[in-house]
Enzyme design. Structure first.
Site, PDB file in Angstrom:
ATOM      1  CB  CYS A 248     -81.183  49.744 -83.268  1.00 35.51           C
ATOM      2  SG  CYS A 248     -80.949  49.183 -81.582  1.00 35.51           S
TER       3      CYS A 248
HETATM    4  C1  UGA Z   1     -76.918  49.832 -83.799  1.00 30.09           C
HETATM    5  C2  UGA Z   1     -75.821  50.903 -83.879  1.00 30.09           C
HETATM    6  O1  UGA Z   1     -74.686  50.402 -84.565  1.00 30.09           O
HETATM    7  C3  UGA Z   1     -75.409  51.362 -82.493  1.00 30.09           C
HETATM    8  O2  UGA Z   1     -74.465  52.428 -82.594  1.00 30.09           O
HETATM    9  C4  UGA Z   1     -76.659  51.851 -81.743  1.00 30.09           C
HETATM   10  O3  UGA Z   1     -76.355  52.236 -80.424  1.00 30.09           O
HETATM   11  C5  UGA Z   1     -77.687  50.739 -81.697  1.00 30.09           C
HETATM   12  O4  UGA Z   1     -78.014  50.341 -83.041  1.00 30.09           O
HETATM   13  C6  UGA Z   1     -78.916  51.257 -81.016  1.00 30.09           C
HETATM   14  O5  UGA Z   1     -79.613  52.090 -81.597  1.00 30.09           O
HETATM   15  O6  UGA Z   1     -79.135  50.909 -79.852  1.00 30.09           O
HETATM   16  P1  UGA Z   1     -76.913  47.192 -83.404  1.00 30.09           P
HETATM   17  O7  UGA Z   1     -78.322  47.208 -83.868  1.00 30.09           O
HETATM   18  O8  UGA Z   1     -76.544  46.408 -82.210  1.00 30.09           O
HETATM   19  O9  UGA Z   1     -76.385  48.702 -83.125  1.00 30.09           O
HETATM   20  O10 UGA Z   1     -76.076  46.614 -84.561  1.00 30.09           O
HETATM   21  P2  UGA Z   1     -75.033  46.929 -85.703  1.00 30.09           P
HETATM   22  O11 UGA Z   1     -73.804  46.187 -85.358  1.00 30.09           O
HETATM   23  O12 UGA Z   1     -74.878  48.347 -86.055  1.00 30.09           O
HETATM   24  O13 UGA Z   1     -75.788  46.171 -86.867  1.00 30.09           O
HETATM   25  C7  UGA Z   1     -77.022  46.632 -87.402  1.00 30.09           C
HETATM   26  C8  UGA Z   1     -77.246  46.007 -88.749  1.00 30.09           C
HETATM   27  O14 UGA Z   1     -76.247  46.429 -89.643  1.00 30.09           O
HETATM   28  C9  UGA Z   1     -77.177  44.481 -88.732  1.00 30.09           C
HETATM   29  O15 UGA Z   1     -78.228  43.926 -89.467  1.00 30.09           O
HETATM   30  C10 UGA Z   1     -75.863  44.148 -89.344  1.00 30.09           C
HETATM   31  O16 UGA Z   1     -75.889  42.944 -90.084  1.00 30.09           O
HETATM   32  C11 UGA Z   1     -75.627  45.319 -90.253  1.00 30.09           C
HETATM   33  N1  UGA Z   1     -74.198  45.587 -90.344  1.00 30.09           N
HETATM   34  C12 UGA Z   1     -73.504  45.831 -89.222  1.00 30.09           C
HETATM   35  C13 UGA Z   1     -73.582  45.574 -91.557  1.00 30.09           C
HETATM   36  O17 UGA Z   1     -74.227  45.353 -92.584  1.00 30.09           O
HETATM   37  N2  UGA Z   1     -72.251  45.812 -91.606  1.00 30.09           N
HETATM   38  C14 UGA Z   1     -71.533  46.056 -90.496  1.00 30.09           C
HETATM   39  O18 UGA Z   1     -70.321  46.256 -90.589  1.00 30.09           O
HETATM   40  C15 UGA Z   1     -72.164  46.064 -89.270  1.00 30.09           C
END
Ligand code: UGA
Length: 416
Positions: A248
């Site tokens: 995403c």
């Molecule tokens: C992301 C969004 O968070 C969701 O709200 C959205 O619905 C989704 O994309 C989408 O567009 O469908 P996702 O890709 O599953 O969800 O993952 P996240 O948990 O947000 O993580 C994304 C990236 O951010 C990862 O690489 C993760 O390592 C990083 N991240 C995540 C952080 O650096 N810190 C965090 O606290 C969480």
């Protein structure tokens, strides 16, 4: 249409890994849920169709071919359907797509008019992988975009089971923009933290301490009347690491940049977000090079292949460029991930030896690169303590206590 996936779903066997999905599927399949390859039947016998096909980014724009195709097929069914039907786009699409691409295809294929004859809307999803069921059952907000009141009313009815959740009722274009803006903001927080972290590392400051100080701003972590502090989850995105990935953030930010540029905007900030992120995995390799100028024949363990914990998804994972470059430099690479090894093996074949046990993966490593914030990696100090030659540990998520390891490097860690 993928008949194998449909058959698996009907057999209660989810074709993807998602926490809790198998139980949920088994509870409902054959009761109030059924998968089918017969689109015409499905549309004819329902009141709402939700389009949730992929919208891959090809480097210059999102690919709308799947959405166009399904819109055409739904439109064809609507031609003979007498009952009012609503078509909702759930796929992530750039502003204007629902009204300027999907709606005209539906009208053309059905020979009817959107509005009086059928409804059209856009309802973005905000589910995180690994937390999708929870995020769905306990949403923070629901965005209902519709071309008219009747379409929005149909969406309202669909989500009637969530009476207390904040709802944004708007037009499809705004709904589409909300989705991209939400993801771009979170990606920006990460790249911002990484830019600060990289500077900290250079000037002898630890970014973890810096961010602790920043998080305590009461505008970021409000202090309640009783003196307790609220720690919003958004703060976890204000932390330095080896970069974001997944299906995403990288794709959505790039798609919004391409869309904005096409509209004549420079999109300078979001371009930098991507630029910082693409350079971030290299920081792990730079830290390794400090200790091992020549990687040929060195035994390096990569911990974590998934782009984040809780999933076996390795798409755009920072582990991929890092592992590839280690291999190119002649290192002997061992990989470990609680659930994503199978996926990673498909990319690296037998060039990487994947271990099933964390202790095994560490046993003969000269250096360990921690790439994913899996909770089990907290055991690392305990596990390496007893090794005759403890490896260098490079913490790409800053999740370990640095003093607990004899040889430690971390992203954003400068030593004065
Ligand atoms: C992301 C969004 O968070 C969701 O709200 C959205 O619905 C989704 O994309 C989408 O567009 O469908 P996702 O890709 O599953 O969800 O993952 P996240 O948990 O947000 O993580 C994304 C990236 O951010 C990862 O690489 C993760 O390592 C990083 N991240 C995540 C952080 O650096 N810190 C965090 O606290 C969480």
């Amino acid at each position: 249409m993928d008949a194998t996936k449909v058959a698996r779903i009907n057999a209660g066997d989810p074709p993807i890994y998602e926490l809790g999905l198998e139980d949920l599927l088994k509870r409902h399949i054959g009761q109030n849920l059924r998968a089918t390859t017969d689109l015409a039947q499905a549309v004819a016998n329902s009141e709402i169709s939700l389009i949730a096909v992929g919208t891959p980014f090809d480097g210059s724009a999102i690919d709308l071919s799947y959405i166009r195709e399904v819109a055409r097929q739904i439109g064809t069914v609507l031609r003979d359907k007498t009952d009012y039907h609503v078509v909702i786009v759930k796929s992530t699409v750039v502003p204007g797509t629902t009204e300027d691409t999907v709606l005209p295809i539906l009208e053309e294929a059905s020979g009817k008019r959107a509005g009086p004859d059928f409804g059209v809307g856009m309802n973005p999803e905000f589910l995180r992988e690994g937390e999708a069921i929870n995020d769905f059952m306990e949403p923070d907000r629901i965005v209902l975009g519709g071309i008219d009141e009747r379409s929005i009313a149909a969406l309202d009815e669909l989500y009637a089971g969530f009476p207390d959740v904040d709802k944004v009722r708007t037009n499809p274009r705004t709904a589409e923009m909300i989705k991209y803006t939400a993801n771009s903001l979170l990606a920006t927080l990460i790249s911002f933290s990484n830019e600060i972290g990289n500077l900290c590392a250079q000037v002898g400051v630890d970014v973890v301490e810096v961010m602790e100080g920043v998080h305590l701003d009461k505008r970021l972590s409000p202090i309640l009347a009783d003196g307790t502090r609220v720690n919003p989850a958004s703060l976890t995105y204000l932390a330095a690491g080896c970069g974001f990935g997944g299906s995403c953030f990288p794709k959505d930010v790039k798609a919004l940049i391409a869309y904005g540029e096409n509209e004549g905007h420079s999109m300078a900030l979001l371009k930098s977000v991507i630029h910082v992120n693409e350079a971030q995995p290299q920081k792990m390799l730079a830290l390794l090079h400090k200790h091992f100028p020549d990687l040929k024949g060195r035994r390096i363990t990569v911990l974590g292949m998934a782009f984040k914990p809780g999933t076996d998804d390795i798409r755009e994972s920072p582990s991929l460029p890092v592992t590839k470059q280690l291999l190119d430099a002649g290192a002997i690479v061992t990989g470990f991930d609680p659930i994503a090894c199978e996926e990673a093996q498909k990319v690296f074949g037998d060039r990487v030896v994947f271990r099933e046990d964390l202790a095994d993966a560490l046993s003969d490593a000269e250096a360990v690169l921690l790439m994913t914030r899996w909770p089990q990696f907290e055991q690392l100090p305990e596990l390496v303590k007893n090794l005759s030659t403890p490896p260098l540990v490079i913490d790409g998520r800053r999740m370990l206590t640095r003093t607990a390891l004899s040889r430690y490097e971390g992203i954003g860690l400068g030593r004065a």
